[in-house]
Design a protein around this motif. Structure first.
Motif, PDB file in Angstrom:
ATOM      1  N   ASN A   1       0.831  -1.199   0.000  1.00  0.00           N
ATOM      2  CA  ASN A   1       0.000   0.000   0.000  1.00  0.00           C
ATOM      3  C   ASN A   1       0.860   1.242   0.000  1.00  0.00           C
ATOM      4  O   ASN A   1       0.398   2.333   0.332  1.00  0.00           O
ATOM      5  N   LEU A   2       2.160   1.091  -0.377  1.00  0.00           N
ATOM      6  CA  LEU A   2       3.098   2.203  -0.427  1.00  0.00           C
ATOM      7  C   LEU A   2       3.666   2.331  -1.835  1.00  0.00           C
ATOM      8  O   LEU A   2       3.889   1.334  -2.524  1.00  0.00           O
ATOM      9  N   ASP A   3       3.948   3.568  -2.261  1.00  0.00           N
ATOM     10  CA  ASP A   3       4.550   3.775  -3.572  1.00  0.00           C
ATOM     11  C   ASP A   3       6.058   3.668  -3.469  1.00  0.00           C
ATOM     12  O   ASP A   3       6.609   3.315  -2.419  1.00  0.00           O
ATOM     13  N   VAL A   4       6.764   4.006  -4.565  1.00  0.00           N
ATOM     14  CA  VAL A   4       8.203   3.823  -4.617  1.00  0.00           C
ATOM     15  C   VAL A   4       8.934   4.698  -3.604  1.00  0.00           C
ATOM     16  O   VAL A   4      10.048   4.379  -3.169  1.00  0.00           O
ATOM     17  N   SER A   5       8.313   5.783  -3.173  1.00  0.00           N
ATOM     18  CA  SER A   5       8.927   6.670  -2.190  1.00  0.00           C
ATOM     19  C   SER A   5       8.563   6.296  -0.761  1.00  0.00           C
ATOM     20  O   SER A   5       8.995   6.963   0.176  1.00  0.00           O
ATOM     21  N   GLY A   6       7.760   5.254  -0.606  1.00  0.00           N
ATOM     22  CA  GLY A   6       7.333   4.864   0.724  1.00  0.00           C
ATOM     23  C   GLY A   6       6.115   5.616   1.221  1.00  0.00           C
ATOM     24  O   GLY A   6       5.749   5.507   2.396  1.00  0.00           O
ATOM     25  N   ASP A   7       5.477   6.377   0.350  1.00  0.00           N
ATOM     26  CA  ASP A   7       4.277   7.126   0.735  1.00  0.00           C
ATOM     27  C   ASP A   7       3.030   6.274   0.494  1.00  0.00           C
ATOM     28  O   ASP A   7       2.996   5.451  -0.437  1.00  0.00           O
ATOM     29  N   PRO A   8       1.992   6.456   1.297  1.00  0.00           N
ATOM     30  CA  PRO A   8       0.753   5.688   1.106  1.00  0.00           C
ATOM     31  C   PRO A   8       0.136   5.930  -0.270  1.00  0.00           C
ATOM     32  O   PRO A   8       0.153   7.058  -0.797  1.00  0.00           O
ATOM     33  N   ILE A   9      -0.384   4.875  -0.844  1.00  0.00           N
ATOM     34  CA  ILE A   9      -1.094   4.983  -2.117  1.00  0.00           C
ATOM     35  C   ILE A   9      -2.535   5.365  -1.800  1.00  0.00           C
ATOM     36  O   ILE A   9      -3.308   4.554  -1.282  1.00  0.00           O
ATOM     37  N   THR A  10      -2.895   6.605  -2.057  1.00  0.00           N
ATOM     38  CA  THR A  10      -4.234   7.098  -1.732  1.00  0.00           C
ATOM     39  C   THR A  10      -4.822   7.858  -2.905  1.00  0.00           C
ATOM     40  O   THR A  10      -4.110   8.372  -3.766  1.00  0.00           O
ATOM     41  N   VAL A  11      -6.139   7.887  -2.921  1.00  0.00           N
ATOM     42  CA  VAL A  11      -6.881   8.753  -3.840  1.00  0.00           C
ATOM     43  C   VAL A  11      -7.959   9.474  -3.028  1.00  0.00           C
ATOM     44  O   VAL A  11      -8.453   8.933  -2.026  1.00  0.00           O
ATOM     45  N   SER A  12      -8.271  10.692  -3.422  1.00  0.00           N
ATOM     46  CA  SER A  12      -9.229  11.508  -2.670  1.00  0.00           C
ATOM     47  C   SER A  12     -10.272  12.093  -3.609  1.00  0.00           C
ATOM     48  O   SER A  12     -10.020  12.318  -4.804  1.00  0.00           O
ATOM     49  N   TYR A  13     -11.442  12.382  -3.019  1.00  0.00           N
ATOM     50  CA  TYR A  13     -12.522  13.030  -3.785  1.00  0.00           C
ATOM     51  C   TYR A  13     -13.315  13.923  -2.845  1.00  0.00           C
ATOM     52  O   TYR A  13     -13.712  13.491  -1.747  1.00  0.00           O
ATOM     53  N   THR A  14     -13.506  15.158  -3.248  1.00  0.00           N
ATOM     54  CA  THR A  14     -14.330  16.103  -2.488  1.00  0.00           C
ATOM     55  C   THR A  14     -15.703  16.192  -3.153  1.00  0.00           C
ATOM     56  O   THR A  14     -15.825  16.548  -4.329  1.00  0.00           O
ATOM     57  N   PHE A  15     -16.733  15.821  -2.411  1.00  0.00           N
ATOM     58  CA  PHE A  15     -18.080  15.807  -2.959  1.00  0.00           C
ATOM     59  C   PHE A  15     -18.552  17.246  -3.179  1.00  0.00           C
ATOM     60  O   PHE A  15     -18.311  18.138  -2.357  1.00  0.00           O
ATOM     61  N   PRO A  16     -19.249  17.513  -4.263  1.00  0.00           N
ATOM     62  CA  PRO A  16     -19.738  18.878  -4.543  1.00  0.00           C
ATOM     63  C   PRO A  16     -20.821  19.285  -3.554  1.00  0.00           C
ATOM     64  O   PRO A  16     -21.429  18.460  -2.870  1.00  0.00           O
ATOM     65  N   SER A  17     -21.033  20.590  -3.481  1.00  0.00           N
ATOM     66  CA  SER A  17     -22.016  21.136  -2.529  1.00  0.00           C
ATOM     67  C   SER A  17     -23.436  20.696  -2.862  1.00  0.00           C
ATOM     68  O   SER A  17     -24.303  20.664  -1.981  1.00  0.00           O
TER      69      SER A  17
END
Length: 271
Positions: free
Chosen positions: A106-122
């Motif tokens: 669950n980490l990328d080549v730099s050791g950072d977490p593999i994440t995706v984000s989404y902000t729901f519209p108003s």
């Protein structure tokens, strides 16, 4: 009483290669006795030689008697061909092969977490409570990592019991540091996966020494042989996302040590 002629030259051979000397020695035994049948005559004549399988050649110190063949030349004369072969000084064979192994991370080549984000519209209509909220999820992905195998085949003086003890001690263990074949590799990156051997013969040199053709196999994983376990949310099928600083709750990530670490150098110290 049988007469043994040790000085027969005709038919004797000697060949030198990288393993040592292979030689045949011709010997004539006469006056064996006319009362013996053919095969018994050959056997009686052999007893007159007083040689044993595994003893050293009188000229080539690293070649040992491996076989004896007898040919009846007449009713009372047998010719024996003694074959000597090297038993110990066979150079080791080393085979190295490389490949890629698949692991989950669950980490990328730099050791950072593999994440995706989404902000729901108003004006998000499916769930008004999510309006203007940001949802972050983390994923586990398959990753290919460098892997390799080193196989060493060599001939050595060892008993079957000693070989079994060596296999029980080393198989299923990982290196505790760099070792003489790979002195600069990190600990826990090489596993001893196989130790076996086949009896090749024995040497009779004052004492009896058994000789085995042995095989040693080590397998490499660039990220080590420990297992990394993370908690996966059973509702989403995803790992727990990190906090705002990118850190995971410590109880959701664990590195499990599965294999004992020992020194591999004694196994290959003479290569």
């Amino acid at each position: 009483m049988a007469t043994v002629n040790w000085n027969l030259i005709e038919g004797e051979t000697a060949t030198l290669n990288r393993e040592g000397w292979t030689a045949t020695r011709g010997i004539i035994v006469s006056d064996i006795g006319s009362s013996y049948e053919g095969q018994e005559k050959i056997y009686r004549g052999f007893q007159s030689l007083g040689v044993e399988i595994g003893e050293r050649h009188p000229t080539y110190p690293y070649s040992y008697l491996q076989s004896v063949s007898g040919t009846a030349l007449s009713s009372d004369i047998v010719k024996y061909d003694l074959t000597y072969e090297p038993m110990k000084n066979v150079p080791p064979e080393i085979t190295v092969s490389g490949k890629l192994a698949s692991v989950q991370t669950n980490l990328d080549v730099s050791g950072d977490p593999i994440t995706v984000s989404y902000t729901f519209p108003s004006d998000y209509k499916h769930d008004p409570n999510r309006a203007n909220q940001t949802d972050t999820v983390t994923k586990q992905l398959n990753k290919s990592i460098p892997s390799a195998t080193i196989t060493v085949k060599r001939r050595e003086i060892i008993t079957g019991s000693q070989l079994a003890e060596r296999a029980l001690y080393y198989e299923g263990t990982v290196n505790n540091s760099g070792w003489n074949i790979r002195p600069y590799d990190d600990a826990n990156t090489w596993m001893c996966s196989t130790i076996d051997g086949q009896l090749a013969g024995y040497i009779l040199d004052g004492s009896l020494y058994y000789v085995y053709d042995t095989v040693y196999v080590w397998e490499y994983q660039s990220e080590g042989w420990n297992q990394k376990i993370i908690y996966v949310d059973p509702n989403t099928g995803d790992p727990v996302p990190p906090d705002a600083e990118g850190n995971y709750p410590p109880e959701t990530n664990k590195e499990v040590i599965l294999y004992p670490q020992i020194d591999f150098s004694p196994l290959t110290i003479d290569l």
